[in-house]
Design a protein around this motif. Structure first.
Motif, PDB file in Angstrom:
ATOM      1  N   ARG A 129       0.843  -1.106  -0.048  1.00  0.00           N
ATOM      2  CA  ARG A 129      -0.070   0.107   0.066  1.00  0.00           C
ATOM      3  C   ARG A 129       0.858   1.155  -0.173  1.00  0.00           C
ATOM      4  NH1 ARG A 129      -2.047  -0.420   4.769  1.00  0.00           N
ATOM      5  NH2 ARG A 129      -0.630   1.089   5.708  1.00  0.00           N
ATOM      6  N   ASP A 130       1.840   1.290   0.875  1.00  0.00           N
ATOM      7  CA  ASP A 130       2.672   2.407   1.109  1.00  0.00           C
ATOM      8  C   ASP A 130       3.694   2.656  -0.355  1.00  0.00           C
ATOM      9  OD1 ASP A 130       1.516   2.557   3.254  1.00  0.00           O
ATOM     10  OD2 ASP A 130       3.542   2.147   4.581  1.00  0.00           O
ATOM     11  N   VAL A 131       3.993   1.657  -0.974  1.00  0.00           N
ATOM     12  CA  VAL A 131       4.959   1.865  -2.096  1.00  0.00           C
ATOM     13  C   VAL A 131       4.351   2.770  -3.315  1.00  0.00           C
ATOM     14  CG1 VAL A 131       4.293  -0.040  -3.372  1.00  0.00           C
ATOM     15  CG2 VAL A 131       6.868   0.749  -3.459  1.00  0.00           C
ATOM     16  N   GLY A 132       2.939   2.970  -3.212  1.00  0.00           N
ATOM     17  CA  GLY A 132       2.386   3.826  -4.000  1.00  0.00           C
ATOM     18  C   GLY A 132       2.603   5.210  -3.758  1.00  0.00           C
ATOM     19  N   SER A 133       2.904   5.426  -2.474  1.00  0.00           N
ATOM     20  CA  SER A 133       3.160   6.822  -2.109  1.00  0.00           C
ATOM     21  C   SER A 133       4.610   7.267  -2.219  1.00  0.00           C
ATOM     22  CB  SER A 133       2.646   7.040  -0.454  1.00  0.00           C
ATOM     23  OG  SER A 133       3.489   6.241   0.327  1.00  0.00           O
ATOM     24  N   TYR A 134       5.456   6.437  -2.461  1.00  0.00           N
ATOM     25  CA  TYR A 134       6.907   6.886  -2.839  1.00  0.00           C
ATOM     26  C   TYR A 134       6.935   7.649  -3.977  1.00  0.00           C
ATOM     27  CZ  TYR A 134       7.765   3.449   1.061  1.00  0.00           C
ATOM     28  OH  TYR A 134       7.468   2.518   1.951  1.00  0.00           O
ATOM     29  N   VAL A 135       7.426   9.013  -4.189  1.00  0.00           N
ATOM     30  CA  VAL A 135       7.588   9.699  -4.971  1.00  0.00           C
ATOM     31  C   VAL A 135       9.107  10.236  -5.047  1.00  0.00           C
ATOM     32  CG1 VAL A 135       6.883  11.531  -6.740  1.00  0.00           C
ATOM     33  CG2 VAL A 135       5.208   9.988  -5.343  1.00  0.00           C
ATOM     34  N   GLY A 136       9.845   9.910  -5.922  1.00  0.00           N
ATOM     35  CA  GLY A 136      11.219  10.695  -5.936  1.00  0.00           C
ATOM     36  C   GLY A 136      11.099  12.084  -6.582  1.00  0.00           C
ATOM     37  N   HIS A 137      11.573  13.148  -6.158  1.00  0.00           N
ATOM     38  CA  HIS A 137      11.674  14.433  -6.858  1.00  0.00           C
ATOM     39  C   HIS A 137      13.163  14.907  -7.291  1.00  0.00           C
ATOM     40  CE1 HIS A 137       7.563  15.116  -5.818  1.00  0.00           C
ATOM     41  NE2 HIS A 137       7.912  14.521  -4.540  1.00  0.00           N
ATOM     42  N   ALA A 138      13.267  15.519  -8.211  1.00  0.00           N
ATOM     43  CA  ALA A 138      14.442  16.108  -8.736  1.00  0.00           C
ATOM     44  C   ALA A 138      14.286  17.291  -9.624  1.00  0.00           C
ATOM     45  CB  ALA A 138      15.225  15.116  -9.495  1.00  0.00           C
ATOM     46  N   GLN A 139      15.216  18.397  -9.342  1.00  0.00           N
ATOM     47  CA  GLN A 139      15.082  19.424 -10.045  1.00  0.00           C
ATOM     48  C   GLN A 139      16.669  19.944 -10.467  1.00  0.00           C
ATOM     49  OE1 GLN A 139      13.557  23.329  -8.794  1.00  0.00           O
ATOM     50  NE2 GLN A 139      12.174  23.102 -10.180  1.00  0.00           N
ATOM     51  N   ASP A 140      16.873  20.353 -11.875  1.00  0.00           N
ATOM     52  CA  ASP A 140      18.180  21.026 -11.860  1.00  0.00           C
ATOM     53  C   ASP A 140      18.378  22.343 -11.337  1.00  0.00           C
ATOM     54  OD1 ASP A 140      18.418  23.161 -14.553  1.00  0.00           O
ATOM     55  OD2 ASP A 140      16.537  22.367 -14.057  1.00  0.00           O
ATOM     56  N   GLU A 141      19.456  22.722 -11.103  1.00  0.00           N
ATOM     57  CA  GLU A 141      19.944  23.763 -10.214  1.00  0.00           C
ATOM     58  C   GLU A 141      19.420  25.089 -10.832  1.00  0.00           C
ATOM     59  OE1 GLU A 141      24.462  24.842 -12.156  1.00  0.00           O
ATOM     60  OE2 GLU A 141      24.108  23.353 -10.331  1.00  0.00           O
ATOM     61  N   ASN A 142      19.149  25.339 -11.961  1.00  0.00           N
ATOM     62  CA  ASN A 142      18.438  26.508 -12.442  1.00  0.00           C
ATOM     63  C   ASN A 142      17.026  26.377 -12.575  1.00  0.00           C
ATOM     64  OD1 ASN A 142      21.089  27.728 -12.917  1.00  0.00           O
ATOM     65  ND2 ASN A 142      21.200  26.519 -14.665  1.00  0.00           N
TER      66      ASN A 142
END
Length: 147
Positions: free
Chosen positions: A31-44
């Motif tokens: 159930r919890d694995v669906g709530s895992y979300v990785g985020h990333a953004q370049d420095e600019n």
């Protein structure tokens, strides 16, 4: 009366309770694995990525990103995806450690093939010993029954 070895001393209620607890933990993790979300953004802030168990969930490009050379934009996208994936993997691994504990976490073997191979050899050795023990017991039974 025949001996049953350690099998005669098994606490069935404890065994079933342990199995129920493991199933509950697995259901919670699923159930919890669906709530895992990785985020990333370049420095600019040109490229923003969200990554979950199905892969890239969101890819946002700032309008100014369209002014970049195609190769430069491609590199930013690839890097942001890799970073978001790594963030997701970190969350996933944390969830696995919470479920299995540090000692039994199967994910620790993903990046350590030597440890995985060692664990497989250990399991193989235990399997061979169990097989030898069972065959010895069957041999004793055969001799007792004069077969």
């Amino acid at each position: 009366m025949q001996e049953f070895g350690d099998f005669a001393n098994i606490d069935i209620d404890k065994l079933l309770k342990g199995a129920d607890e493991q199933l509950a933990l697995l259901e919670r993790f699923q159930r919890d694995v669906g709530s895992y979300v990785g985020h990333a953004q370049d420095e600019n802030g040109m490229v923003t990525v969200e990554y979950d168990h199905q892969g890239v969930r969101e890819l946002e490009l700032h309008p100014k990103a369209m002014r970049l050379a195609s190769g430069e934009l491609a590199d930013l996208i690839k890097t942001a995806i890799a970073d978001a994936s790594a963030d997701f993997q970190k969350q996933f691994s944390t969830g696995m450690r919470e479920l299995f504990g540090d000692d039994d976490d199967p994910m620790k073997y993903v990046n350590d093939p030597d440890a995985a191979l060692s664990k497989l050899k250990e399991a193989e050795s235990l399997h061979e010993q169990a097989f030898t023990d069972v065959m010895g017991q069957l041999n004793q039974i055969r001799r007792r029954m004069d077969l």
